[in-house]
Scaffold this motif. Structure first.
Motif, PDB file in Angstrom:
ATOM      1  N   GLN A  58      46.242  15.001  -3.330  1.00  0.00           N
ATOM      2  CA  GLN A  58      47.714  16.102  -3.105  1.00  0.00           C
ATOM      3  C   GLN A  58      46.549  17.467  -1.954  1.00  0.00           C
ATOM      4  O   GLN A  58      46.818  17.885  -1.505  1.00  0.00           O
ATOM      5  CB  GLN A  58      47.919  16.519  -4.460  1.00  0.00           C
ATOM      6  N   ASN A  59      45.135  17.314  -2.007  1.00  0.00           N
ATOM      7  CA  ASN A  59      44.133  17.990  -1.632  1.00  0.00           C
ATOM      8  C   ASN A  59      43.833  17.631  -0.370  1.00  0.00           C
ATOM      9  O   ASN A  59      44.287  18.330   0.427  1.00  0.00           O
ATOM     10  CB  ASN A  59      42.618  17.926  -2.671  1.00  0.00           C
ATOM     11  N   ILE A  60      44.058  16.191  -0.305  1.00  0.00           N
ATOM     12  CA  ILE A  60      44.235  15.930   1.430  1.00  0.00           C
ATOM     13  C   ILE A  60      45.247  16.506   1.633  1.00  0.00           C
ATOM     14  O   ILE A  60      45.101  17.373   3.428  1.00  0.00           O
ATOM     15  CB  ILE A  60      44.108  14.424   1.355  1.00  0.00           C
ATOM     16  N   SER A  61      46.784  16.584   0.847  1.00  0.00           N
ATOM     17  CA  SER A  61      47.300  17.154   2.168  1.00  0.00           C
ATOM     18  C   SER A  61      47.737  18.675   2.159  1.00  0.00           C
ATOM     19  O   SER A  61      48.255  19.135   3.490  1.00  0.00           O
ATOM     20  CB  SER A  61      49.204  16.833   1.299  1.00  0.00           C
ATOM     21  N   LEU A  64      45.465  19.355   5.325  1.00  0.00           N
ATOM     22  CA  LEU A  64      45.966  18.688   6.149  1.00  0.00           C
ATOM     23  C   LEU A  64      47.351  19.571   6.385  1.00  0.00           C
ATOM     24  O   LEU A  64      47.763  20.079   7.659  1.00  0.00           O
ATOM     25  CB  LEU A  64      46.689  17.543   6.224  1.00  0.00           C
ATOM     26  N   LYS A  65      48.559  19.981   5.561  1.00  0.00           N
ATOM     27  CA  LYS A  65      48.968  21.188   5.672  1.00  0.00           C
ATOM     28  C   LYS A  65      48.218  22.577   6.106  1.00  0.00           C
ATOM     29  O   LYS A  65      48.808  22.909   7.523  1.00  0.00           O
ATOM     30  CB  LYS A  65      49.797  21.423   4.933  1.00  0.00           C
ATOM     31  N   GLY A  66      47.284  22.858   6.007  1.00  0.00           N
ATOM     32  CA  GLY A  66      46.750  23.975   6.480  1.00  0.00           C
ATOM     33  C   GLY A  66      46.177  23.748   8.104  1.00  0.00           C
ATOM     34  O   GLY A  66      45.961  25.099   9.023  1.00  0.00           O
ATOM     35  N   THR A  73      54.390  13.689   2.439  1.00  0.00           N
ATOM     36  CA  THR A  73      55.234  14.531   1.177  1.00  0.00           C
ATOM     37  C   THR A  73      55.028  13.263   0.257  1.00  0.00           C
ATOM     38  O   THR A  73      55.900  14.764  -0.156  1.00  0.00           O
ATOM     39  CB  THR A  73      56.793  14.191   2.416  1.00  0.00           C
ATOM     40  N   GLY A  74      55.408  12.691  -0.889  1.00  0.00           N
ATOM     41  CA  GLY A  74      55.033  12.029  -1.206  1.00  0.00           C
ATOM     42  C   GLY A  74      53.900  12.753  -2.172  1.00  0.00           C
ATOM     43  O   GLY A  74      53.766  13.105  -3.490  1.00  0.00           O
ATOM     44  N   TYR A  75      53.071  13.260  -1.693  1.00  0.00           N
ATOM     45  CA  TYR A  75      51.670  13.929  -1.885  1.00  0.00           C
ATOM     46  C   TYR A  75      52.041  15.433  -1.591  1.00  0.00           C
ATOM     47  O   TYR A  75      51.782  15.702  -0.715  1.00  0.00           O
ATOM     48  CB  TYR A  75      50.574  13.301  -1.305  1.00  0.00           C
ATOM     49  N   LYS A  76      52.771  16.164  -2.699  1.00  0.00           N
ATOM     50  CA  LYS A  76      52.704  17.310  -2.855  1.00  0.00           C
ATOM     51  C   LYS A  76      51.075  18.191  -2.309  1.00  0.00           C
ATOM     52  O   LYS A  76      50.523  18.153  -3.513  1.00  0.00           O
ATOM     53  CB  LYS A  76      53.073  18.405  -3.906  1.00  0.00           C
ATOM     54  N   PHE A  79      45.981  22.812  -3.310  1.00  0.00           N
ATOM     55  CA  PHE A  79      45.048  24.058  -2.670  1.00  0.00           C
ATOM     56  C   PHE A  79      44.379  24.087  -3.395  1.00  0.00           C
ATOM     57  O   PHE A  79      43.269  24.560  -2.658  1.00  0.00           O
ATOM     58  CB  PHE A  79      46.256  25.155  -2.068  1.00  0.00           C
ATOM     59  N   ASN A  80      43.735  23.599  -4.351  1.00  0.00           N
ATOM     60  CA  ASN A  80      42.370  24.135  -5.538  1.00  0.00           C
ATOM     61  C   ASN A  80      41.464  22.905  -4.659  1.00  0.00           C
ATOM     62  O   ASN A  80      41.447  21.940  -6.025  1.00  0.00           O
ATOM     63  CB  ASN A  80      42.178  24.425  -6.956  1.00  0.00           C
ATOM     64  N   PHE A  81      40.647  23.005  -3.569  1.00  0.00           N
ATOM     65  CA  PHE A  81      40.402  20.971  -3.227  1.00  0.00           C
ATOM     66  C   PHE A  81      39.019  22.086  -3.000  1.00  0.00           C
ATOM     67  O   PHE A  81      38.168  23.012  -2.921  1.00  0.00           O
ATOM     68  CB  PHE A  81      40.703  21.084  -1.958  1.00  0.00           C
TER      69      PHE A  81
END
Length: 91
Positions: A58-61, A64-66, A73-76, A79-81
């Motif tokens: 989820q952190n990797i997602s 990438l989103k940032g 999408t299965g890994y919401k 942002f605490n990474f």
């Protein structure tokens, strides 16, 4: 191992590579099994739990989103990474 133990660069590189393998399948519309990927990865990590691996994905997602990139999408995004995860994604 304590809950606050940071992931090493090696661990980050391993999980990012596994994430990108799943992402390639996702983008191509090919089915992939997240649990199988996680089971394959766990023995290579420093005694991480399955939940820890899930959260790191989820952190990797979030990274990438940032960056404005596609993510699984299965890994919401979570942002605490660690900031070192950004470097691992860039590598």
């Amino acid at each position: 191992m304590t809950l606050s133990q940071a992931w090493t660069d090696t661990e980050n590189d391993l999980i990012v590579a596994e994430y990108f393998a799943m992402l390639a399948n996702d983008v191509a519309g090919r089915p992939h099994n997240k649990a199988a990927h996680r089971r394959q990865l766990l023995p290579l990590l420093n005694n991480r739990s399955e939940g820890s691996v899930e959260f790191k994905n989820q952190n990797i997602s979030a990274v990438l989103k940032g960056l404005g990139e596609v993510w699984i999408t299965g890994y919401k995004p979570a942002f605490n990474f660690q900031s070192s995860l950004i470097d691992a994604v860039a590598r």
